[in-house]
Scaffold this active site. Structure first.
Site, PDB file in Angstrom:
ATOM      1  N   GLY A 206       0.816  -1.204   0.000  1.00 17.22           N
ATOM      2  CA  GLY A 206       0.000   0.000   0.000  1.00 17.22           C
ATOM      3  C   GLY A 206       0.850   1.253   0.000  1.00 17.22           C
ATOM      4  O   GLY A 206       2.064   1.185  -0.208  1.00 17.22           O
ATOM      5  N   ASN A 207       0.228   2.395   0.221  1.00 17.21           N
ATOM      6  CA  ASN A 207       0.975   3.659   0.274  1.00 17.21           C
ATOM      7  C   ASN A 207       0.361   4.568   1.332  1.00 17.21           C
ATOM      8  O   ASN A 207      -0.649   4.234   1.930  1.00 17.21           O
ATOM      9  CB  ASN A 207       1.008   4.324  -1.110  1.00 17.21           C
ATOM     10  CG  ASN A 207      -0.377   4.669  -1.609  1.00 17.21           C
ATOM     11  OD1 ASN A 207      -1.062   5.521  -1.040  1.00 17.21           O
ATOM     12  ND2 ASN A 207      -0.823   3.986  -2.661  1.00 17.21           N
TER      13      ASN A 207
END
Ligand code: CTP
Ligand code: CA
Length: 234
Positions: A33-34
């Site tokens: 993810g980020n």
């Protein structure tokens, strides 16, 4: 208008905004993810609705945010789901704004069962490229498969020894083929996980408007001013 009241210049317009960060699964409990909070995309959707637009917000993962009033919200997880939703929602839109942080890569495999540790070292995680949603929107429109007046991208950039943030932004606008690109300088407490943003709004016509350091709602207003101006032929 009352002091502080927003213009209703997007009345009768339909806009689509993407927000948040995609999550690319490794197994049922883990993902790539980020750090996107989703705040910029939500601010864009909220301000557009306040200015009279019919708004669809396609949102990947965000921090805990309240759905903006009067906005249709479509939830997605992965870049692939975001792609499907954006292609479906964008047809006939006056403006499509890609504020989502889309993972460029995803794990090649995602297992149905949780990956277990053992006595040996773990296998490396093999990655593959995700679709570039904005590039696909530009391409679908060029092929006559999508009707969308204005396509807007976002870019979070860091400067380096031989290229400034603004230069990276100019190059990205040219490469992406969208009409407008919001360029944010990242690092030094800017853009990710913070309330404020600063940057430039670059137009394919060569215009370069600095966006002062301020609330994400200010950036949203600056962007909708530009979109509204272009839609109304100003
Ligand atoms: N974008 C997208 N699909 C992707 C990656 C990015 O639609 N797979 C969109 C983003 O939502 C943003 C714009 O493209 O509006 C620019 O994203 P960015 O990550 O800055 O550009 P990239 O082309 O992925 O280049 P890089 O990450 O290498 O700088
Ligand atoms: Ca990227």
């Amino acid at each position: 208008a009352a002091p502080g009241a927003l213009p209703r210049d997007l009345e009768g317009r339909r806009v689509v905004v993407s927000a948040g960060g995609t999550r690319e699964p490794l197994d049922p409990v883990r993902y790539l993810g980020n750090r996107s909070s989703g705040r910029q995309g939500y601010a864009l959707a909220r301000v557009a609705a306040q200015r009279g637009a019919q708004v669809t917000l396609v949102t990947a993962h965000t921090v805990d945010l309240v759905d903006p009033a009067g906005v249709r919200v479509v939830r997605v997880g992965t870049a692939d789901e975001l792609r499907t939703a954006m292609l479906a929602e964008s047809d006939g839109a006056d403006a499509v704004v890609m504020a989502a942080a889309v993972a460029d890569f995803r794990p090649v495999e995602h297992t149905e069962h949780k990956i277990k540790k053992s006595d040996r070292d773990p296998d490396p995680v093999a990655l593959t490229r995700n679709p570039d949603v904005l590039a696909e929107l530009v391409e679908a429109r060029a092929d006559g498969k999508l009707d969308a007046a204005l396509l807007v991208g976002f870019a979070a950039e860091t400067g380096d020894a031989d290229t400034t943030v603004l230069d990276h932004g100019r190059a990205k606008l040219a490469r992406k083929g969208c009409e407008l690109l919001v360029v944010n300088a990242v690092g030094e407490g800017q853009a990710f996980e913070v309330e404020d943003n600063a940057g430039w709004l670059l137009g394919v016509d060569g215009t370069e408007q600095p966006i002062p350091y301020g609330a994400k709602a200010v950036l949203a207003s600056t962007l909708w001013d530009a979109v509204s101006g272009q839609l109304n032929g100003k």
